[in-house]
Structures are given as structure tokens and as C-alpha cells.
Design an enzyme around this catalytic site. Structure first.
Site, PDB file in Angstrom:
ATOM      1  N   HIS A  16      29.523  89.038 102.017  1.00  0.00           N
ATOM      2  CA  HIS A  16      28.359  90.205 101.965  1.00  0.00           C
ATOM      3  C   HIS A  16      28.809  91.786 102.287  1.00  0.00           C
ATOM      4  CE1 HIS A  16      25.592  86.531 102.713  1.00  0.00           C
ATOM      5  NE2 HIS A  16      25.307  86.885 101.499  1.00  0.00           N
ATOM      6  N   LYS A  40      15.060  78.370 100.249  1.00  0.00           N
ATOM      7  CA  LYS A  40      15.803  78.091 101.308  1.00  0.00           C
ATOM      8  C   LYS A  40      14.823  78.170 102.597  1.00  0.00           C
ATOM      9  CE  LYS A  40      19.960  80.322  99.720  1.00  0.00           C
ATOM     10  NZ  LYS A  40      20.928  81.454  99.883  1.00  0.00           N
ATOM     11  N   ARG A  90      30.263  84.987  92.957  1.00  0.00           N
ATOM     12  CA  ARG A  90      31.588  84.676  93.332  1.00  0.00           C
ATOM     13  C   ARG A  90      31.881  83.688  92.136  1.00  0.00           C
ATOM     14  NH1 ARG A  90      28.594  82.253  98.730  1.00  0.00           N
ATOM     15  NH2 ARG A  90      27.124  81.816  96.762  1.00  0.00           N
ATOM     16  N   SER A 127      27.223  81.654 103.386  1.00  0.00           N
ATOM     17  CA  SER A 127      26.739  81.700 104.654  1.00  0.00           C
ATOM     18  C   SER A 127      26.616  80.198 105.110  1.00  0.00           C
ATOM     19  CB  SER A 127      25.223  82.095 104.539  1.00  0.00           C
ATOM     20  OG  SER A 127      25.275  83.496 104.277  1.00  0.00           O
TER      21      SER A 127
HETATM   22  O1  PNS Z   1      21.004  85.352  99.443  1.00  0.00           O
HETATM   23  P1  PNS Z   1      20.016  84.621  98.559  1.00  0.00           P
HETATM   24  O2  PNS Z   1      19.056  83.396  99.001  1.00  0.00           O
HETATM   25  O3  PNS Z   1      20.768  84.393  97.222  1.00  0.00           O
HETATM   26  O4  PNS Z   1      18.730  85.870  98.108  1.00  0.00           O
HETATM   27  C1  PNS Z   1      17.786  85.698  97.005  1.00  0.00           C
HETATM   28  C2  PNS Z   1      16.799  86.616  97.291  1.00  0.00           C
HETATM   29  C3  PNS Z   1      16.287  86.709  98.593  1.00  0.00           C
HETATM   30  C4  PNS Z   1      17.475  88.008  97.040  1.00  0.00           C
HETATM   31  C5  PNS Z   1      15.689  86.321  95.984  1.00  0.00           C
HETATM   32  O5  PNS Z   1      15.170  85.157  96.627  1.00  0.00           O
HETATM   33  C6  PNS Z   1      14.531  87.144  96.107  1.00  0.00           C
HETATM   34  O6  PNS Z   1      14.754  88.130  95.339  1.00  0.00           O
HETATM   35  N1  PNS Z   1      13.444  86.878  96.794  1.00  0.00           N
HETATM   36  C7  PNS Z   1      12.232  87.850  96.995  1.00  0.00           C
HETATM   37  C8  PNS Z   1      11.366  87.172  96.185  1.00  0.00           C
HETATM   38  C9  PNS Z   1      11.396  87.792  94.581  1.00  0.00           C
HETATM   39  O7  PNS Z   1      11.139  88.770  94.165  1.00  0.00           O
HETATM   40  N2  PNS Z   1      11.354  86.671  93.856  1.00  0.00           N
HETATM   41  C10 PNS Z   1      11.504  86.630  92.503  1.00  0.00           C
HETATM   42  C11 PNS Z   1      12.853  86.727  92.056  1.00  0.00           C
HETATM   43  S1  PNS Z   1      13.161  86.831  90.140  1.00  0.00           S
END
Ligand code: PNS
Length: 145
Positions: A16, A40, A90, A127
Site C-alpha cells: 500500500h 471482509k 498486483r 494484508s
Molecule cells: O482494500 P480493499 O478491501 O480491496 O478495499 C475495497 C474498498 C473498501 C475500497 C471497497 O470495498 C469500497 O469502495 N467500499 C466502500 C463501499 C462502496 O463504495 N461500495 C461500492 C463499490 S463499487
């Protein structure tokens, strides 16, 4: 332009940090924002994730840390005056996962997503693997300690 690098950051890794550092060279400001990934369950409390993020990015002058739990990324972008989303990728699998999200965010709000490819030296870092390795007593350069 102000960019957001959103993620679970549970915990943030050197992978990150690599993406944040490179994004910081492209945009006026990069906000690393902890959001909720409904897929998650979560390992560390939000407060701990933020402390680690702030610690890791303390030497990056135009990188800040924020959170927006339980809300949509596009709503955060609108309220925080963010013009672009940054995501690290990645693998082809990552990209396959990311493209529909980028498309949905574009559809919802017109915001664009810029993908930053992981540095080869960091492409194996996640992670999940960092935590698993640390819990098993191993030291992994992708971790933070
Ligand atoms: O590190 P991650 O788990 O890959 O991050 C994913 C994250 C948190 C960026 C994604 O789940 C997100 O944007 N969550 C906020 C809710 C949202 O906007 N959902 C619609 C996505 S199209």
C-alpha cells in the site's frame, strides 16, 4: 487534484505504501481513506488501522489519512472534494475484481479510477499474507514491523 486511495488497510502494508508514494508523485494530495469492504469481516479496529497508516505515511508530505466507515466511496469523494480514485493492482485477478467497481463508481458519480501497478518487489504482498506470516512467527518485508 486531490485523489483518494481507498481500502480496508487491515492492516496497511508496504505494498500500500508503495502505491501511495507513487500516487503522491502524480497528484497534489492523496488521502488514504479506510472504508468498509462488505466482503471482509475485519481484523483490526478502525482506530488501529488509522494509527498505523498515519505512522507509515508520516514522511509523505502530501499524503493524509481519513476514514468513512459504512458509506459509499462515491459519497466520500463528493463530500471531500476528491477528483480521482487510485487503486493498486498486483495481478490480472485484481484487475478483474477492480474493473466492475471502477465502472460502478464512474456510473454513480462520474469519478475516474487510476490503476497503479504494484512494483514487482511488492506484488506478492497482501494484508492477509502479511498477517498469516507474522502469526506464524515469520518476518516478511512487506509487513510494517
Ligand atoms: O482494500 P480493499 O478491501 O480491496 O478495499 C475495497 C474498498 C473498501 C475500497 C471497497 O470495498 C469500497 O469502495 N467500499 C466502500 C463501499 C462502496 O463504495 N461500495 C461500492 C463499490 S463499487
Amino acid at each position: 487534484m486531490r485523489a483518494v486511495f481507498p481500502g480496508s488497510f487491515d492492516p496497511a502494508t508496504q505494498g500500500h505504501l508503495d502505491v501511495a508514494r507513487r500516487a503522491a508523485g502524480m497528484f497534489d494530495e492523496v488521502v488514504m481513506c479506510v472504508l468498509t469492504n462488505p466482503a471482509k469481516t475485519g481484523r483490526y479496529p478502525l482506530a488501529e488501522r488509522l494509527v498505523l497508516l498515519a505512522d507509515m505515511t508520516s514522511e509523505l508530505g502530501n499524503v493524509t489519512v481519513d476514514s468513512c466507515p459504512g458509506r459509499l466511496l462515491v459519497d466520500y469523494c463528493r463530500e471531500a472534494g476528491v477528483g480521482v480514485v487510485v487503486r493498486g493492482v498486483r495481478t490480472p485477478g485484481d484487475l478483474a475484481h477492480e474493473l466492475p467497481m471502477a465502472g460502478m463508481n464512474l456510473h454513480l458519480s462520474g469519478i475516474e479510477t487510476v490503476f497503479v501497478p504494484a512494483s514487482p518487489a511488492r506484488a506478492h504482498v497482501s494484508s492477509t499474507l502479511v498477517v498469516a506470516t507474522a502469526r506464524g512467527g515469520g518476518r516478511e518485508v512487506g509487513g510494517n514491523r
